[in-house]
Each structure stands twice: as structure tokens, then as C-alpha cells.
Scaffold this motif. Sequence first.
Motif, PDB file in Angstrom:
ATOM      1  N   VAL A 283       0.839  -1.206   0.000  1.00  0.00           N
ATOM      2  CA  VAL A 283       0.000   0.000   0.000  1.00  0.00           C
ATOM      3  C   VAL A 283       0.868   1.248   0.000  1.00  0.00           C
ATOM      4  CG1 VAL A 283      -1.645   1.350   1.350  1.00  0.00           C
ATOM      5  CG2 VAL A 283      -1.980  -1.103   1.090  1.00  0.00           C
ATOM      6  N   TRP A 284       1.895   1.249   0.831  1.00  0.00           N
ATOM      7  CA  TRP A 284       2.750   2.441   0.922  1.00  0.00           C
ATOM      8  C   TRP A 284       3.629   2.607  -0.313  1.00  0.00           C
ATOM      9  CZ3 TRP A 284       4.525   2.737   6.772  1.00  0.00           C
ATOM     10  CH2 TRP A 284       3.476   3.275   7.530  1.00  0.00           C
ATOM     11  N   ARG A 285       4.017   1.513  -0.946  1.00  0.00           N
ATOM     12  CA  ARG A 285       4.770   1.641  -2.190  1.00  0.00           C
ATOM     13  C   ARG A 285       3.915   2.260  -3.284  1.00  0.00           C
ATOM     14  NH1 ARG A 285       7.193  -3.387  -0.794  1.00  0.00           N
ATOM     15  NH2 ARG A 285       5.588  -4.517  -1.980  1.00  0.00           N
ATOM     16  N   GLU A 286       2.651   1.889  -3.309  1.00  0.00           N
ATOM     17  CA  GLU A 286       1.757   2.370  -4.360  1.00  0.00           C
ATOM     18  C   GLU A 286       1.209   3.772  -4.074  1.00  0.00           C
ATOM     19  OE1 GLU A 286      -1.211  -0.643  -4.559  1.00  0.00           O
ATOM     20  OE2 GLU A 286       0.073  -2.076  -5.659  1.00  0.00           O
ATOM     21  N   GLU A 287       0.917   4.059  -2.817  1.00  0.00           N
ATOM     22  CA  GLU A 287       0.260   5.309  -2.463  1.00  0.00           C
ATOM     23  C   GLU A 287       1.155   6.282  -1.705  1.00  0.00           C
ATOM     24  OE1 GLU A 287      -3.239   4.345  -0.265  1.00  0.00           O
ATOM     25  OE2 GLU A 287      -3.982   2.902  -1.739  1.00  0.00           O
ATOM     26  N   GLY A 288       2.356   5.839  -1.356  1.00  0.00           N
ATOM     27  CA  GLY A 288       3.208   6.646  -0.490  1.00  0.00           C
ATOM     28  C   GLY A 288       2.878   6.360   0.971  1.00  0.00           C
ATOM     29  N   MET A 289       3.809   6.664   1.869  1.00  0.00           N
ATOM     30  CA  MET A 289       3.600   6.402   3.292  1.00  0.00           C
ATOM     31  C   MET A 289       2.576   7.396   3.831  1.00  0.00           C
ATOM     32  SD  MET A 289       7.583   5.740   4.379  1.00  0.00           S
ATOM     33  CE  MET A 289       7.227   5.481   6.103  1.00  0.00           C
ATOM     34  N   GLN A 290       1.368   6.915   4.060  1.00  0.00           N
ATOM     35  CA  GLN A 290       0.289   7.781   4.513  1.00  0.00           C
ATOM     36  C   GLN A 290      -0.290   7.272   5.830  1.00  0.00           C
ATOM     37  OE1 GLN A 290      -2.584   9.163   1.654  1.00  0.00           O
ATOM     38  NE2 GLN A 290      -1.288   8.630  -0.083  1.00  0.00           N
ATOM     39  N   THR A 291      -0.475   8.187   6.753  1.00  0.00           N
ATOM     40  CA  THR A 291      -1.046   7.867   8.056  1.00  0.00           C
ATOM     41  C   THR A 291      -1.963   9.009   8.484  1.00  0.00           C
ATOM     42  OG1 THR A 291       0.645   9.019   9.336  1.00  0.00           O
ATOM     43  CG2 THR A 291       1.118   6.722   8.737  1.00  0.00           C
ATOM     44  N   HIS A 292      -2.579   8.827   9.632  1.00  0.00           N
ATOM     45  CA  HIS A 292      -3.281   9.930  10.278  1.00  0.00           C
ATOM     46  C   HIS A 292      -2.488  10.301  11.522  1.00  0.00           C
ATOM     47  CE1 HIS A 292      -6.292  12.606  11.721  1.00  0.00           C
ATOM     48  NE2 HIS A 292      -6.622  11.860  12.748  1.00  0.00           N
ATOM     49  N   ASN A 293      -2.047  11.531  11.566  1.00  0.00           N
ATOM     50  CA  ASN A 293      -1.228  12.035  12.686  1.00  0.00           C
ATOM     51  C   ASN A 293       0.102  11.306  12.815  1.00  0.00           C
ATOM     52  OD1 ASN A 293      -3.143  13.951  13.497  1.00  0.00           O
ATOM     53  ND2 ASN A 293      -4.175  12.508  14.869  1.00  0.00           N
ATOM     54  N   GLY A 294       0.495  10.584  11.764  1.00  0.00           N
ATOM     55  CA  GLY A 294       1.742   9.825  11.837  1.00  0.00           C
ATOM     56  C   GLY A 294       1.639   8.609  12.728  1.00  0.00           C
ATOM     57  N   ILE A 295       0.410   8.260  13.145  1.00  0.00           N
ATOM     58  CA  ILE A 295       0.222   7.213  14.155  1.00  0.00           C
ATOM     59  C   ILE A 295      -0.591   6.039  13.641  1.00  0.00           C
ATOM     60  CG2 ILE A 295      -0.609   6.704  16.483  1.00  0.00           C
ATOM     61  CD1 ILE A 295      -0.344   9.712  17.107  1.00  0.00           C
TER      62      ILE A 295
ATOM     63  N   GLU B 265      -6.923  10.962   4.500  1.00  0.00           N
ATOM     64  CA  GLU B 265      -6.667  11.740   3.290  1.00  0.00           C
ATOM     65  C   GLU B 265      -6.666  13.235   3.568  1.00  0.00           C
ATOM     66  OE1 GLU B 265      -9.717  10.330   0.692  1.00  0.00           O
ATOM     67  OE2 GLU B 265      -8.527   8.603  -0.009  1.00  0.00           O
ATOM     68  N   ARG B 266      -7.545  13.675   4.444  1.00  0.00           N
ATOM     69  CA  ARG B 266      -7.605  15.089   4.798  1.00  0.00           C
ATOM     70  C   ARG B 266      -6.328  15.509   5.532  1.00  0.00           C
ATOM     71  NH1 ARG B 266     -12.448  14.924   6.469  1.00  0.00           N
ATOM     72  NH2 ARG B 266     -12.086  14.727   8.721  1.00  0.00           N
ATOM     73  N   PHE B 267      -5.867  14.654   6.436  1.00  0.00           N
ATOM     74  CA  PHE B 267      -4.622  14.939   7.149  1.00  0.00           C
ATOM     75  C   PHE B 267      -3.452  15.017   6.174  1.00  0.00           C
ATOM     76  CE2 PHE B 267      -0.701  13.195   9.036  1.00  0.00           C
ATOM     77  CZ  PHE B 267      -0.473  14.136  10.031  1.00  0.00           C
ATOM     78  N   GLN B 268      -3.378  14.066   5.249  1.00  0.00           N
ATOM     79  CA  GLN B 268      -2.284  14.042   4.282  1.00  0.00           C
ATOM     80  C   GLN B 268      -2.312  15.264   3.374  1.00  0.00           C
ATOM     81  OE1 GLN B 268       0.383  11.947   3.918  1.00  0.00           O
ATOM     82  NE2 GLN B 268      -0.289  11.150   5.891  1.00  0.00           N
ATOM     83  N   SER B 269      -3.493  15.641   2.926  1.00  0.00           N
ATOM     84  CA  SER B 269      -3.616  16.816   2.061  1.00  0.00           C
ATOM     85  C   SER B 269      -3.137  18.065   2.774  1.00  0.00           C
ATOM     86  CB  SER B 269      -5.073  16.982   1.628  1.00  0.00           C
ATOM     87  OG  SER B 269      -5.236  18.153   0.859  1.00  0.00           O
ATOM     88  N   ASP B 270      -3.509  18.188   4.034  1.00  0.00           N
ATOM     89  CA  ASP B 270      -3.130  19.367   4.817  1.00  0.00           C
ATOM     90  C   ASP B 270      -1.631  19.406   5.056  1.00  0.00           C
ATOM     91  OD1 ASP B 270      -3.793  21.695   6.558  1.00  0.00           O
ATOM     92  OD2 ASP B 270      -3.068  20.369   8.142  1.00  0.00           O
ATOM     93  N   ILE B 271      -1.061  18.270   5.409  1.00  0.00           N
ATOM     94  CA  ILE B 271       0.357  18.255   5.765  1.00  0.00           C
ATOM     95  C   ILE B 271       1.243  18.439   4.531  1.00  0.00           C
ATOM     96  CG2 ILE B 271       0.913  15.781   5.596  1.00  0.00           C
ATOM     97  CD1 ILE B 271       2.247  16.046   8.338  1.00  0.00           C
ATOM     98  N   GLN B 272       0.833  17.864   3.395  1.00  0.00           N
ATOM     99  CA  GLN B 272       1.632  18.034   2.187  1.00  0.00           C
ATOM    100  C   GLN B 272       1.541  19.462   1.654  1.00  0.00           C
ATOM    101  OE1 GLN B 272       3.902  16.047   1.049  1.00  0.00           O
ATOM    102  NE2 GLN B 272       3.397  14.471   2.582  1.00  0.00           N
ATOM    103  N   ARG B 273       0.385  20.103   1.852  1.00  0.00           N
ATOM    104  CA  ARG B 273       0.263  21.510   1.461  1.00  0.00           C
ATOM    105  C   ARG B 273       1.249  22.368   2.253  1.00  0.00           C
ATOM    106  NH1 ARG B 273      -2.258  25.265   4.033  1.00  0.00           N
ATOM    107  NH2 ARG B 273      -3.476  23.764   5.275  1.00  0.00           N
ATOM    108  N   LYS B 274       1.368  22.099   3.534  1.00  0.00           N
ATOM    109  CA  LYS B 274       2.298  22.851   4.363  1.00  0.00           C
ATOM    110  C   LYS B 274       3.750  22.536   4.001  1.00  0.00           C
ATOM    111  CE  LYS B 274      -0.892  23.122   8.272  1.00  0.00           C
ATOM    112  NZ  LYS B 274      -1.201  22.652   9.644  1.00  0.00           N
ATOM    113  N   LEU B 275       4.020  21.273   3.710  1.00  0.00           N
ATOM    114  CA  LEU B 275       5.381  20.876   3.345  1.00  0.00           C
ATOM    115  C   LEU B 275       5.814  21.508   2.025  1.00  0.00           C
ATOM    116  CD1 LEU B 275       5.239  17.128   4.396  1.00  0.00           C
ATOM    117  CD2 LEU B 275       6.876  18.804   5.254  1.00  0.00           C
ATOM    118  N   ASN B 276       4.878  21.707   1.129  1.00  0.00           N
ATOM    119  CA  ASN B 276       5.206  22.321  -0.159  1.00  0.00           C
ATOM    120  C   ASN B 276       5.717  23.749   0.002  1.00  0.00           C
ATOM    121  OD1 ASN B 276       4.605  20.101  -1.728  1.00  0.00           O
ATOM    122  ND2 ASN B 276       2.474  20.690  -2.051  1.00  0.00           N
ATOM    123  N   ASN B 277       5.354  24.384   1.103  1.00  0.00           N
ATOM    124  CA  ASN B 277       5.825  25.745   1.358  1.00  0.00           C
ATOM    125  C   ASN B 277       7.104  25.771   2.190  1.00  0.00           C
ATOM    126  OD1 ASN B 277       3.592  26.892   0.034  1.00  0.00           O
ATOM    127  ND2 ASN B 277       2.330  26.746   1.879  1.00  0.00           N
ATOM    128  N   GLY B 278       7.519  24.598   2.669  1.00  0.00           N
ATOM    129  CA  GLY B 278       8.672  24.532   3.559  1.00  0.00           C
ATOM    130  C   GLY B 278       9.996  24.480   2.821  1.00  0.00           C
TER     131      GLY B 278
END
Length: 515
Positions: free
Chosen positions: A362-374, A431-444
Motif C-alpha cells: 500500500v505504501w509503495r503504491e500510495e506513499g507512506m500515509q497515516t493519520h497524525n503519523g500514528i 486523506e484530509r490529514f495528508q492533504s493538509d500536511i503536504q500543502r504545508k510541506l510544499n511551502n517549507g
Amino acid sequence: MAQRAQAKVVIVGTGFGGLGQAIQLTRAGITDFIILEKAHEVGGTWRDNSYPGCACDIQSHMYSFSYEQNPEWSRAFSGQPEIFEYLRGVAAKHGLYEKIHFGVEMAGARWDEDEGRWYVYSTTGDEYVGQFLVSGVGGLHIPQIPELPGIERFRGPTFHSARWDHDVDLTGKRVAVVGTGASAIQFVPRIAPDVAGLTVFQRTPPWIMPKPDHAMPEWTRSLFRSVPWVQRAYRYLLYWMLEVRALGFNGHPALMKAGELLAKRHIRKHVSDPQLRAKLTPDYTMGCKRVLISNDYYPALTRDNVDVVTEGVREVREHSVVDSAGVEHPADVLIYGTGFHVTDAFDYLDITGAEGRNLAKVWREEGMQTHNGITVAGFPNLFFLLGPNTALGHNSVVFMIEQQAKYVVDAVRLADAHDAAALDVRKDVQERFQSDIQRKLNNGVWTTGGCTSWYLDSQGVNRTIWPGFTWRYWLKTRKVDPSEYRVIGRGGSAGSAAGSATGSATGSATATYGR
């Protein structure tokens, strides 16, 4: 003969993560747990990494458990032996040794949907069964060893810094070091005075700041011992001093310019040769890669017996390493300072969740995705400590681990409150958590800083760093939000944890959970 053990919670690893989780469970009155440890002592990365000069780059009074403060740290930045001893002491104080199964390496785990339990199996065939599974293995435990052409021909010893071979005497030897990351800048100054020649192969220079290290005076340690609140106040001061650095990493790279000026001055102070200085000066924004601290690395590189090579490795021969320019560098020993597998650190685990889904696949296909990293959707009752996107570039990861361990305890209580078999984070929440965190990372700075780092996966996506203040993570994980999870009943039925139900304990588990 294969063994079998059972508990409510199975914890894997005995570093800060695993030990911290066990302590939080105990404090909550949950004592039915076992801990699996592949080695024969606790300590995790601080047990495995014993290379010369190994030390933490966060102040010890912050890089420690908030509830187990140590007034006896000898230095502001303690070395590996002292941190290792601290973890052993913590484990002994809390009676954790009797809970640990040593010499047990987790090979994989399978979620049984009918029973609502995890079946964890070891490399030796032993089996461990638990309702909840907590992975405390972290991401810095599998050495990254590059495939150097011809390495099989090399006649001398080769080893990674995380597997330092203390039986190899480097005195008078010609040593080649591949890599200039956090470990290399610590062990290079220690071995340089003893070796006949040292060739350091550098791919990309790191930004290195002066290290504000110093011995802790006896009067300070005495004060911390006798007046514990003073040490707590000192810890708070350190926390906020470190926390403010998040501003530069997250969307304000211009603030890193001041740090770059200090780092360049640090180079000029110790390196007078303009050619060497040019080799050691990064061309990307500070923070794009891990920022390092050292007072002795640059002086070590100016020694007559040390050479810095930036051309890269073309091939390895029986007694030498040839760079990409065709220059041959004699070598009796080769040491890898090349870091760890991070974004693929869990590929080796065969973890099967609901509906036969394999986590690595799953993570190879979709990337390492979690909620809150937990938690991970489709993998009920599975929890990660210091999982994807919860590592830090500016503060202590022990702070993050503490919040995650408390979150796990709250999740266990939520399941118990419903007399439920399991909790499974909703896919849309993840998915909502991932979208939010990647949006912030894109500005980092990790994305905009002009470098390629181990923070990024093969698709160039940052799956490692938490993009923001740690106090925001504390707020986000203070309590489990019941609306974010499906509760799976004892009979396999599922419902929203925030809803209400009239079903029995073995039916639909959707009773209200008080916040």
C-alpha cells in the motif's frame, strides 16, 4: 520449539518510543503488555550506534522524557554512552525488563478480522498475539549502504557507522569514509588523528553550525537535584528556544539566511584554504537537508593526512577507491557514513491488515500515509511511534513520542469504553490529514530549498518531517477524536465512534465516547 505469548498490547522496540509507550500504559493502569526487542539490551538507536564521538544534537535536558528528568547529565549535549545508560536506568526504574522478550525480531504481523487481534511473528517462528500492536522501531535503524561498483573486491574491513566494528584498529591505517552526514561529522574528527590517511568522499556538503556544547557545572547539577522545578524551567526555556526555529523551516526560508551567515563564518574561522572552503560551502538553502552542529569537524578536514573528495566514487579496488575523475585513493578500511533507510524503512515488514491488504505494498503504491503519523486506514489497532511525517528538524523527537504514546493510551481506552475489538481510522480523515500536511510541506524549506534529501521518497514527496510547531502537534493529538474512527465490534460489525448505539457489547460498537 516455537513459543507463543499473548497480551492486550504488543510493543515492538525498546528505544525512546517503545519504553515511553510502556511507561504511559503502566501509568494508565494498563499492565497487560509485552515488548519485543531484537537485541539483548534496551536502547534502540542509542544501543546500536556506538561509533567514536556519537552524541545527540539536541540538548540532553530536552532530549529526554519530561517525566524522567535527569539532573546528572554531564554535558549540554550528552554522548551515546550516557544516553544509553539513561534509557537502561529508565527501563529498570519502571520494571520494564520483566516485560521484554529479548532476542525477538519482528518479521511481520497479520490482523485477524474474526478475532480482532494481531498475530505477530518473529524471524525464529515465535508468535505473539495482541489486541493492539504498537511499532516503536522508528525510521533510523536500517543502515543505508550504497552499491559501490567493485566493493566485493575490496580486501579490507568495511562497515557502516551504525554497525561500528570495534575490533578493527584504525591506528596507522588508510581509511576511506563515504558520506558526510550527521554520523560522519562526529566520527571523522575522532579517527583523523590516529589514521595514516583519511579520504572523505563528499557528495553534498552539509550546513554545519557551531555546537554550543559545554560541561554542566557541579553546582548546576546539585541545584537540579535539590530543586527539580528549576530543571523543569530550564527544560521549558530550551523547548521554546528550539521551537522558534520552526519559523525558518516552514515557509519563511529568508529567516534561514541569518543561520547561513553564521555557518559560513564558522567555515571561514576554521578553513583557510579557499579551495577546501569552496568544497565545504553548500549551494542550497539551510534546512533543506538536516542542519548539523560541530566544533571539530572543519578543523579535522584541514589536517595534512585528510583529503576531501567531491568527485564521487567510480569503483572500489582491492586496496583503493577510485573517484569519478579517475584518481585512485589508497584504502585499508572503508567506512560508510551514509545514513539510514527512512522513507522505505518499513518495506521489510510483512504487515497484513483488513481485507488482506499489505502495508508495504500500500505504501509503495500510495506513499507512506497515516493519520497524525500514528494510525493507518485499513490497519485496525496498529499504531506507529515516530511514524511518517513526525520527525523534526528543529526540536526534540522525544517530545513527539510522548504525545503519540499518550494518544495510543487514549485510543485503547476508547476501544475499552465501547467494549470494542478495534479502532480503524477513517480513510477520508487520513486523506484530509495528508492533504493538509503536504500543502504545508510544499511551502517549507525541504521542498523549496534546492536540494534532494533523505526526507523525500522516490517520488520526491516529503514523508518524514512534521511541518510546523510541535505545540500544534500536541494540540492535535491531546485526545483521540472519536469521530475520526470506525469502531469495530466484537462480532466484526463497525460504526462511528462518535455515534450512539443500543447494541450489545458484542454487536455494533457505536456507543458515545465522552471527550
